[in-house]
Design an enzyme around this catalytic site. Sequence first.
Site, PDB file in Angstrom:
ATOM      1  N   SER A 107       0.807  -1.222   0.000  1.00 31.66           N
ATOM      2  CA  SER A 107       0.000   0.000   0.000  1.00 31.66           C
ATOM      3  C   SER A 107       0.838   1.269   0.000  1.00 31.66           C
ATOM      4  O   SER A 107       0.421   2.289  -0.570  1.00 31.66           O
ATOM      5  CB  SER A 107      -0.930   0.017   1.218  1.00 31.66           C
ATOM      6  OG  SER A 107      -1.952  -0.929   1.092  1.00 31.66           O
ATOM      7  N   ASP A 342      -5.842   0.877  -4.612  1.00 30.79           N
ATOM      8  CA  ASP A 342      -4.407   0.884  -4.851  1.00 30.79           C
ATOM      9  C   ASP A 342      -3.876  -0.466  -5.312  1.00 30.79           C
ATOM     10  O   ASP A 342      -2.832  -0.547  -5.957  1.00 30.79           O
ATOM     11  CB  ASP A 342      -3.655   1.342  -3.590  1.00 30.79           C
ATOM     12  CG  ASP A 342      -4.120   0.622  -2.325  1.00 30.79           C
ATOM     13  OD1 ASP A 342      -5.116  -0.120  -2.367  1.00 30.79           O
ATOM     14  OD2 ASP A 342      -3.492   0.817  -1.263  1.00 30.79           O
ATOM     15  N   HIS A 442      -1.782  -9.382  -0.875  1.00 33.38           N
ATOM     16  CA  HIS A 442      -2.164  -8.599  -2.045  1.00 33.38           C
ATOM     17  C   HIS A 442      -1.985  -9.411  -3.322  1.00 33.38           C
ATOM     18  O   HIS A 442      -1.254 -10.409  -3.347  1.00 33.38           O
ATOM     19  CB  HIS A 442      -1.300  -7.339  -2.140  1.00 33.38           C
ATOM     20  CG  HIS A 442      -1.465  -6.402  -0.991  1.00 33.38           C
ATOM     21  ND1 HIS A 442      -0.752  -5.219  -0.866  1.00 33.38           N
ATOM     22  CD2 HIS A 442      -2.263  -6.455   0.108  1.00 33.38           C
ATOM     23  CE1 HIS A 442      -1.099  -4.598   0.239  1.00 33.38           C
ATOM     24  NE2 HIS A 442      -2.016  -5.333   0.857  1.00 33.38           N
TER      25      HIS A 442
END
Length: 563
Positions: A107, A342, A442
Amino acid sequence: MFKPFNVRTAKMMLAVTTIVAATMGGSSAAWAEEDTASSASSASSASSASSASPASPIKNVIILIPDGMANDATALARWYKGSALTLDSMASGMVRTHSADAPIADSAPAGTAFATGYKSHTGYVGVLPDKATMPGQNPIAPGDAKKPVASVLEASKLAGKATGIIATSEIMHATPADFSAHYPDRKNYDALSKQQVYNGMDVVLGGGSSFLEPAGRKDGENLISSIKALGYDYVTTPAAMKASSSGKLWGMFASTSMAYDMDRDPAKQPSLAEMTAKAIEVLSKDEDGFFLMVEGSKVDWAAHANDPIGIISDVLAFDAAVKTAVDFAKKDTQTVVVAVTDHQNGGLTIGNAATTGTYDKEPLSTFIGPLKKAKLTGEGLEAKLDTGRTNIKAVMQQYFGITDLTSEEVAAIKAASPGSLNYTVGPMISKRSGIGWTTGGHTGGDVVLYTYAPNNDRPFGVIDNTDVAKYMARVLNLDLASVNKQLFVPAKQAFAAKGATYKLDLADTKNPKILVTKGTTTLELQIYKNIAVLNGKKTSLNGVIVYNGVEAFVPQDAVDLIQ
């Protein structure tokens, strides 16, 4: 039947092509042609290119970021809600999310790309990377590694606009910090939060008050006292936030992160939409316009836990905030709204291994029915368990709708560490609702770009995450390259060029500073603050002094104090 291709159709296609070309300023969506700079010197031409464009009619930009939102999350939230999302009508393209040195972004660098127009390295907040190994990345120029770079928020402030940030995490968490602070370690809350306090923002709303108090800081500084001394109306309840008439508002509604929207007590914490509305109310009073960043932080946290209830809770709360922003933009006619995550997280899918042979025969109730029974997220459940966790079955039935817990599942819930119950129960309800996950981390796929512009000047196609910052800067008539030169001058070299003596004094952790002397002139610059003391007299600077662990950077007006 297909209609014949006619002149009107050709004109429409040409118009769309023109809008796309104008919006992206010539930026190519092709990987082979990507020219996203990793250093200030190599990217200055891209960020200043807007100076040749006609002045934009846009005064305000609101960017909303649902951190870590997988593409399937909006579909899941839509089915759960039973009607369209505000986001649906805004989809205009896709965004590549990789960082300077990894195909899957953290992030911190992902938010840095949105905020500054530069890719960065894992954990780095608002600074250039020290590695740029991904295809298409330019080498890092000598001396540029870890150098702070200006955000669209900071450029907006220098242009006379009002600015603000909102987050449901701690306000000094990676994404909100990316727009308002600079340091090559997202965990350094002391450095990041101090910069936020002294960076001249008009509105700050979210969680994290414990990191502003002496007991929660390594430097022992009382930043809440500093916030009040700087003239902010410091509020801690929704009622106080709503009642505030101040032009400078700082709201802290949790000691750490705020609750998931589904778990939230409305008397103690405002919703993301309510915080967005209040921020717009305050910021829109500035005749020069405003820039606002809004993060739905815990979509990401729910995805890490593989908790679909947390996902649904905060995607819907985020969509409500987007509606608040778009409703204002449509009335205002001078506001652009950007909504984009993001990165994706968790590999969320509607359908899992168990539906491999039946996926096209499963009714919607297979997936949504079990989820509708939950009244709290996995995090919210924890507060309902008694001290010995003897009421697990009753709590899971009442608040999560699960009546068939296995003995292994009961044992897992009983053994779950404090603060991590969502990691245990999230996969349980996912299994019962046919929701799949590929990871607890992620993922690297492209994400959907959602935009609204009153003149339809919007990005289309597949763009880079750095293009988001460049687009926002362009429509606000901002020159990020020029702002970088104004805010982040290498201090040692600049003062040496003035014939002054420079000393970096880090002995006092509570008040690290730069000491500059020339003849009878003495200048003290307080690190992570915008304060200069010239011959004993305090003055405010255009930006904060940044120390990146290696060297210090100061605003040009600090250098100009030495004659």
